[in-house]
Design a protein around this motif. Structure first.
Motif, PDB file in Angstrom:
ATOM      1  N   VAL A  70       0.820  -1.215   0.000  1.00  0.00           N
ATOM      2  CA  VAL A  70       0.000   0.000   0.000  1.00  0.00           C
ATOM      3  C   VAL A  70       0.854   1.265   0.000  1.00  0.00           C
ATOM      4  O   VAL A  70       0.657   2.167  -0.822  1.00  0.00           O
ATOM      5  N   VAL A  71       1.830   1.336   0.920  1.00  0.00           N
ATOM      6  CA  VAL A  71       2.629   2.558   1.047  1.00  0.00           C
ATOM      7  C   VAL A  71       3.419   2.858  -0.221  1.00  0.00           C
ATOM      8  O   VAL A  71       3.419   4.006  -0.700  1.00  0.00           O
ATOM      9  N   PRO A  72       4.121   1.887  -0.838  1.00  0.00           N
ATOM     10  CA  PRO A  72       4.831   2.208  -2.088  1.00  0.00           C
ATOM     11  C   PRO A  72       3.915   2.728  -3.189  1.00  0.00           C
ATOM     12  O   PRO A  72       4.296   3.637  -3.941  1.00  0.00           O
ATOM     13  N   MET A  73       2.703   2.162  -3.293  1.00  0.00           N
ATOM     14  CA  MET A  73       1.771   2.643  -4.309  1.00  0.00           C
ATOM     15  C   MET A  73       1.314   4.066  -4.001  1.00  0.00           C
ATOM     16  O   MET A  73       1.167   4.894  -4.905  1.00  0.00           O
ATOM     17  N   GLU A  74       1.112   4.358  -2.725  1.00  0.00           N
ATOM     18  CA  GLU A  74       0.707   5.717  -2.343  1.00  0.00           C
ATOM     19  C   GLU A  74       1.795   6.728  -2.667  1.00  0.00           C
ATOM     20  O   GLU A  74       1.521   7.841  -3.119  1.00  0.00           O
ATOM     21  N   LYS A  75       3.039   6.351  -2.443  1.00  0.00           N
ATOM     22  CA  LYS A  75       4.137   7.296  -2.657  1.00  0.00           C
ATOM     23  C   LYS A  75       4.397   7.546  -4.140  1.00  0.00           C
ATOM     24  O   LYS A  75       5.024   8.541  -4.499  1.00  0.00           O
ATOM     25  N   ASN A  76       3.938   6.644  -4.993  1.00  0.00           N
ATOM     26  CA  ASN A  76       4.085   6.843  -6.432  1.00  0.00           C
ATOM     27  C   ASN A  76       2.942   7.650  -7.031  1.00  0.00           C
ATOM     28  O   ASN A  76       2.955   7.944  -8.225  1.00  0.00           O
ATOM     29  N   ARG A  77       1.958   7.976  -6.207  1.00  0.00           N
ATOM     30  CA  ARG A  77       0.803   8.713  -6.708  1.00  0.00           C
ATOM     31  C   ARG A  77       1.001  10.212  -6.482  1.00  0.00           C
ATOM     32  O   ARG A  77       1.219  10.649  -5.352  1.00  0.00           O
ATOM     33  N   PRO A  78       0.969  11.032  -7.522  1.00  0.00           N
ATOM     34  CA  PRO A  78       1.106  12.484  -7.315  1.00  0.00           C
ATOM     35  C   PRO A  78      -0.081  13.030  -6.532  1.00  0.00           C
ATOM     36  O   PRO A  78      -1.221  12.603  -6.716  1.00  0.00           O
ATOM     37  N   LEU A  79       0.206  13.984  -5.663  1.00  0.00           N
ATOM     38  CA  LEU A  79      -0.832  14.535  -4.794  1.00  0.00           C
ATOM     39  C   LEU A  79      -1.132  15.981  -5.175  1.00  0.00           C
ATOM     40  O   LEU A  79      -0.215  16.774  -5.391  1.00  0.00           O
ATOM     41  N   PRO A  80      -2.403  16.363  -5.235  1.00  0.00           N
ATOM     42  CA  PRO A  80      -2.746  17.778  -5.436  1.00  0.00           C
ATOM     43  C   PRO A  80      -2.436  18.570  -4.171  1.00  0.00           C
ATOM     44  O   PRO A  80      -2.321  18.004  -3.075  1.00  0.00           O
ATOM     45  N   LYS A  81      -2.297  19.863  -4.294  1.00  0.00           N
ATOM     46  CA  LYS A  81      -1.929  20.705  -3.152  1.00  0.00           C
ATOM     47  C   LYS A  81      -2.858  20.535  -1.941  1.00  0.00           C
ATOM     48  O   LYS A  81      -2.380  20.520  -0.806  1.00  0.00           O
ATOM     49  N   PRO A  82      -4.185  20.421  -2.125  1.00  0.00           N
ATOM     50  CA  PRO A  82      -5.041  20.289  -0.936  1.00  0.00           C
ATOM     51  C   PRO A  82      -4.795  19.037  -0.103  1.00  0.00           C
ATOM     52  O   PRO A  82      -5.238  18.976   1.051  1.00  0.00           O
ATOM     53  N   THR A  83      -4.108  18.014  -0.650  1.00  0.00           N
ATOM     54  CA  THR A  83      -3.813  16.811   0.129  1.00  0.00           C
ATOM     55  C   THR A  83      -2.331  16.466   0.135  1.00  0.00           C
ATOM     56  O   THR A  83      -1.952  15.354   0.502  1.00  0.00           O
ATOM     57  N   ASP A  84      -1.483  17.402  -0.242  1.00  0.00           N
ATOM     58  CA  ASP A  84      -0.039  17.188  -0.227  1.00  0.00           C
ATOM     59  C   ASP A  84       0.509  17.635   1.126  1.00  0.00           C
ATOM     60  O   ASP A  84       0.449  18.820   1.464  1.00  0.00           O
ATOM     61  N   PRO A  85       1.066  16.716   1.932  1.00  0.00           N
ATOM     62  CA  PRO A  85       1.585  17.115   3.245  1.00  0.00           C
ATOM     63  C   PRO A  85       2.643  18.202   3.170  1.00  0.00           C
ATOM     64  O   PRO A  85       2.746  19.032   4.083  1.00  0.00           O
ATOM     65  N   ALA A  86       3.424  18.222   2.082  1.00  0.00           N
ATOM     66  CA  ALA A  86       4.454  19.245   1.953  1.00  0.00           C
ATOM     67  C   ALA A  86       3.867  20.641   1.834  1.00  0.00           C
ATOM     68  O   ALA A  86       4.537  21.634   2.130  1.00  0.00           O
ATOM     69  N   VAL A  87       2.619  20.727   1.424  1.00  0.00           N
ATOM     70  CA  VAL A  87       1.916  22.009   1.353  1.00  0.00           C
ATOM     71  C   VAL A  87       1.072  22.221   2.603  1.00  0.00           C
ATOM     72  O   VAL A  87       1.137  23.263   3.262  1.00  0.00           O
ATOM     73  N   ALA A 136       0.464   9.038   3.779  1.00  0.00           N
ATOM     74  CA  ALA A 136       0.149   9.323   2.380  1.00  0.00           C
ATOM     75  C   ALA A 136      -0.362  10.753   2.288  1.00  0.00           C
ATOM     76  O   ALA A 136       0.282  11.683   2.741  1.00  0.00           O
ATOM     77  N   GLY A 137      -1.558  10.937   1.723  1.00  0.00           N
ATOM     78  CA  GLY A 137      -2.121  12.273   1.614  1.00  0.00           C
ATOM     79  C   GLY A 137      -2.574  12.808   2.961  1.00  0.00           C
ATOM     80  O   GLY A 137      -2.909  12.053   3.879  1.00  0.00           O
ATOM     81  N   HIS A 138      -2.579  14.137   3.074  1.00  0.00           N
ATOM     82  CA  HIS A 138      -3.027  14.776   4.314  1.00  0.00           C
ATOM     83  C   HIS A 138      -3.707  16.090   3.976  1.00  0.00           C
ATOM     84  O   HIS A 138      -3.127  16.946   3.301  1.00  0.00           O
ATOM     85  N   HIS A 139      -4.941  16.242   4.428  1.00  0.00           N
ATOM     86  CA  HIS A 139      -5.669  17.495   4.267  1.00  0.00           C
ATOM     87  C   HIS A 139      -5.633  18.245   5.593  1.00  0.00           C
ATOM     88  O   HIS A 139      -5.535  17.645   6.664  1.00  0.00           O
ATOM     89  N   LEU A 140      -5.738  19.575   5.491  1.00  0.00           N
ATOM     90  CA  LEU A 140      -5.706  20.405   6.693  1.00  0.00           C
ATOM     91  C   LEU A 140      -6.725  19.957   7.727  1.00  0.00           C
ATOM     92  O   LEU A 140      -6.489  20.041   8.937  1.00  0.00           O
ATOM     93  N   PHE A 141      -7.885  19.450   7.281  1.00  0.00           N
ATOM     94  CA  PHE A 141      -8.939  19.045   8.210  1.00  0.00           C
ATOM     95  C   PHE A 141      -8.672  17.700   8.889  1.00  0.00           C
ATOM     96  O   PHE A 141      -9.425  17.288   9.767  1.00  0.00           O
ATOM     97  N   ASP A 142      -7.600  16.994   8.475  1.00  0.00           N
ATOM     98  CA  ASP A 142      -7.356  15.637   8.976  1.00  0.00           C
ATOM     99  C   ASP A 142      -6.623  15.584  10.309  1.00  0.00           C
ATOM    100  O   ASP A 142      -6.581  14.534  10.951  1.00  0.00           O
ATOM    101  N   GLY A 143      -5.996  16.671  10.731  1.00  0.00           N
ATOM    102  CA  GLY A 143      -5.104  16.618  11.891  1.00  0.00           C
ATOM    103  C   GLY A 143      -5.821  16.433  13.212  1.00  0.00           C
ATOM    104  O   GLY A 143      -6.995  16.757  13.372  1.00  0.00           O
ATOM    105  N   ASP A 144      -5.085  15.924  14.199  1.00  0.00           N
ATOM    106  CA  ASP A 144      -5.627  15.757  15.546  1.00  0.00           C
ATOM    107  C   ASP A 144      -5.943  17.116  16.165  1.00  0.00           C
ATOM    108  O   ASP A 144      -5.233  18.097  15.950  1.00  0.00           O
TER     109      ASP A 144
END
Length: 583
Positions: A89-106, A151-159
Motif C-alpha cells: 500500500v505505502v509504495p503505491m501511495e508514494k508513487n501517486r502524485p498529490l494535489p496541493k489540498p492533500t499534499d503534506p508538503a503544502v 500518504a495524503g493529508h488534508h488540513l482538516f485531517d489533523g488531531d
C-alpha cells in the motif's frame, strides 16, 4: 491501560515549540506522552511563494509492531497486515502524485506545521492594556497531527489541539496548548503511528479502499477499537451547560476542562449524558434568549442522512428530528432564527462509489441545485420543512439569520454567509481563482423564491462572528477574516450590513491570523472587543491581539512564548463560566 512514552527528535526552532511534555492527568485514559510533530524538515523551492518555508519531509515508513496484550494468532495477523501495508500500500501511495489540498508538503508547511503541547506559561509580556471585561479564557481549536502522514493529508485531517489564553486582573496573562485526547489519538499513541484512515487526505480511489480494509482488519483482530470514536475534535468549540466541548463532524463532542491555572484536560467523549450516540457538526448554535443549544448530525451511509437536535439549558434533549435528504450532503454550518432552523443542502456531497472509480468520496455535484431548508423549531417530525432553491450558492460558513416580512406580508428568512466559488476550493485544485463573497440570501417562504445579493465585492471574507446577543435576530455588524492571500488571513474586516461599508484592521506586512472572535462589553451591538492569534512570519513570533470592535484599533498585544499554528474556530469562556464548569 499500559503506559507508553514516545520520544522523537524535535523540529528546528523555526517550526517547533520546546514545550512538549504532557504532564500526568486525572483521566485514566490519558497516558504520558512525548509528542512527535515531526522528525526532520527540508526546504522546498518548487512550491509557490505562499508555501516556501520549512516543511516536513516525506516519511519513510519502518513498521516496528507494538502489539501489547495480543495472543500469538493476533500477533501473527497484525504482523501480516503491517507487511501488506509497508510492502504494497505505502509504495503505491508514494508513487501517486498529490494535489496541493492533500499534499503534506503544502498542508503542513510554514505556520500550518504542527507544534508540541505546551504546559501553562505565566507572566506573559503585554503591550497595552487588556480591558477589564475580558476576564476568562480565550480558546481556539485547530488541527495538529501527532504522527507524520503516511500518504495524503488534508488540513482538516489533523488531531485536535486547543490553544488557551487565560486573562486575569492587572494584565496577567498565561498561555497553554493541549491535544484533545480523543479515542483515535489514544489508540494511535498506543501503536506509535497513524492507523486510522484520514477521511479527506487518504480516502481516494482504490488505495483509499485499501486503507479502509486495513483498518477494518486491524479492528477485527483487536488491534484497534473504533467503536469508542474515530473523530479528531479539531474544528469547533462551544461552552454549553457548564461544559467546554471540542467538535468535528466525524464524532461526538469531547469535553475539555479548563483548570484554575489555565491548563486543559480532556474529560472524555460527551454524548449529552448518553442521550445521543451520533456525530454532530462543528457549529452548534446557542439561542441567546432561551439558552437552548441547536445542532445537526449528518450520516454519510444511512438514510435519511440528517437529524436536527435541540437541548435545553439543563442539557435535556427536547428535539430529535429526522430530515430526509436524497443524498448525503456535507453540512458544516447552519443558522437559527427566533422560530426556525435554517439548513443548507448544497453541492458538496458524499459519493462513496467514486472511490471504486478511483476518485474522492467528497465531490462537487455540479448538477445539484443548492437549497435551504427552513424548519420550525416546534416541528417534531420534520414533515413541515420548507425548501427554497438558491442557485449558484455554496456557503461553508453562515453567520446569522432572522425573520422579516415583505411589503405584501410574505414571510422571509434573511441569511448572512460567505459564498465560496468554486465550491470545492478547499478540497481540490480547480485552477480557478478563489472568490469568497459575503452575501445576503433572502428566502421567501410563500413563493419559494430566493435572492442572493453580494454585500462586499472584491474582497475574500471568511470565518467570522457577530455579537452573540444577536444570534437569530437582525444584526448590523459582522467581523470576518480577510482571507487574502488565500488561504492565509491578513486582517479583520468589520462589515456594516446596512450599507456594506467595511472597516479594516490589517495585521501588517508578513503577519497573518485567523478567525476573529467578538466579546461584548456594553449594550451597543459593536461595543466590545475582537480577538485572535497572529503570526509574524518574518520575526517568527506569535501574538494574541485584542482590538476595539467599535473603532477597529488595537488595544493590547500579548507576546506568546510558543508558535501558534493557523487554526479554525474559537470561543471565550468567562470568569463566571469557569467557576460553573461541570465534570
Amino acid at each position: 491501560m499500559q503506559k507508553h512514552s514516545l520520544c522523537f527528535d524535535l523540529l528546528p526552532s523555526k517550526t517547533s515549540s520546546h514545550c512538549h511534555l504532557i504532564p500526568k492527568t486525572k483521566n485514566e485514559n490519558n497516558s504520558q506522552i512525548f509528542i512527535n510533530p515531526f522528525k526532520t524538515t527540508t526546504l522546498r523551492h518548487d512550491l509557490p511563494l505562499l508555501f516556501t518555508s520549512l516543511v516536513t519531509s516525506p516519511v519513510k515508513l519502518k513498521l516496528k509492531p507494538k502489539h501489547p496484550n495480543l495472543n500469538s494468532l493476533q500477533n501473527l495477523a497484525a504482523s501480516m497486515l503491517d507487511m501488506i501495508e509497508s510492502s504494497l500500500v505505502v509504495p503505491m501511495e508514494k508513487n501517486r502524485p498529490l494535489p496541493k489540498p492533500t499534499d503534506p508538503a503544502v498542508q503542513l508547511s510554514g505556520n500550518f506545521a504542527p507544534v508540541h503541547e505546551c504546559p501553562v506559561q505565566n507572566g506573559l509580556e503585554v503591550v497595552g492594556q487588556i480591558p477589564s471585561c475580558l476576564r476568562g479564557v480565550y480558546v481556539r481549536n485547530g488541527a495538529n497531527p501527532m504522527f507524520p502522514p503516511l500518504a495524503g493529508h488534508h488540513l482538516f485531517d489533523g488531531d485536535g489541539m486547543i490553544h488557551a489564553v487565560s486573562i486575569g486582573s492587572n494584565n496577567q496573562v498565561s498561555y497553554s496548548c493541549r491535544y484533545t485526547k480523543t479515542n483515535r489519538l489514544i489508540e494511535e499513541t498506543k501503536l506509535g503511528r497513524s492507523v486510522f484512515p484520514k477521511p479527506i487526505g487518504e480516502l481516494h480511489g482504490h488505495l483509499g479502499l485499501a486503507r479502509l480494509a486495513l483498518f477494518e482488519a486491524r479492528a477485527r483482530i483487536g488491534l484497534v477499537d473504533g467503536t469508542r470514536g474515530i473523530g479528531v475534535a479539531n474544528a469547533g468549540v462551544v461552552y454549553f451547560n457548564g461544559r467546554l466541548l471540542a467538535m468535528s463532524e466525524d464524532d461526538l463532542p469531547y469535553q475539555v476542562k479548563i483548570d484554575g491555572d489555565g491548563d486543559l484536560e480532556t474529560i472524555g467523549r460527551f454524548g449529552f449524558d448518553d442521550q445521543i450516540d451520533c456525530s454532530v457538526i462543528a457549529h452548534p448554535k446557542v439561542d441567546p434568549t432561551t439558552g437552548d443549544l441547536h445542532t445537526l448530525s449528518y450520516n454519510v451511509l444511512k438514510k435519511p442522512h440528517l437529524r436536527y437536535l435541540k437541548f435545553d439549558t439543563c442539557g435535556k434533549k427536547t428535539r430529535d428530528v429526522d430530515i430526509a435528504l436524497s443524498q448525503p450532503t456535507m453540512i458544516h454550518d447552519f443558522v437559527i432564527t427566533e422560530n426556525f432552523v435554517v439548513i443548507p443542502d448544497q453541492q458538496m456531497v458524499f459519493k462513496l462509489t467514486e472511490m471504486i472509480r478511483g476518485g474522492s468520496p467528497v465531490i462537487y455535484d455540479k448538477e445539484k441545485m443548492s437549497r435551504f431548508g427552513v424548519l420550525s423549531m416546534q416541528d417534531q417530525t420534520g414533515s413541515g420543512i420548507n425548501w427554497v432553491d438558491v442557485p449558484d450558492c455554496f456557503c461553508f460558513h453562515l453567520y446569522n439569520a432572522w425573520e422579516e416580512k415583505t411589503e405584501d406580508g410574505d414571510p422571509v428568512i434573511v441569511v448572512i454567509g460567505s459564498c465560496m466559488n468554486p465550491p470545492d476550493t478547499i478540497f481540490s485544485e480547480s485552477g480557478e481563482p478563489t472568490r469568497i463573497e459575503l452575501s445576503e440570501i433572502r428566502l421567501n417562504l410563500r413563493t419559494k423564491e430566493s435572492n442572493r445579493k453580494v454585500i462586499v465585492t472584491g474582497m475574500n471574507l471568511e470565518a467570522g462572528h457577530i455579537n452573540r446577543s444577536f444570534v437569530g435576530r437582525k444584526n448590523r455588524f459582522v467581523y470576518l477574516a480577510i482571507a487574502e492571500p488565500w488561504p492565509r488571513c491578513s486582517g479583520i474586516a468589520k462589515v456594516d450590513l446596512e450599507n456594506g461599508t467595511v472597516s479594516e484592521f490589517k495585521y501588517g506586512p508578513g503577519r497573518f491570523g485567523g478567525e476573529p472572535y467578538f466579546v461584548a462589553e456594553g449594550e451597543g451591538e459593536d461595543e466590545g472587543y475582537v480577538m485572535g492569534f497572529v503570526r509574524d512570519e518574518e520575526s517568527d513570533e506569535s501574538e494574541f491581539l485584542v482590538v476595539d470592535a467599535s473603532e477597529m484599533k488595537q488595544v493590547a498585544a500579548v507576546r506568546l512564548p510558543e508558535r501558534v499554528p493557523y487554526g479554525f474556530h474559537g470561543t471565550f469562556v468567562t470568569e463566571n463560566q469557569l467557576k460553573e464548569q461541570v465534570f
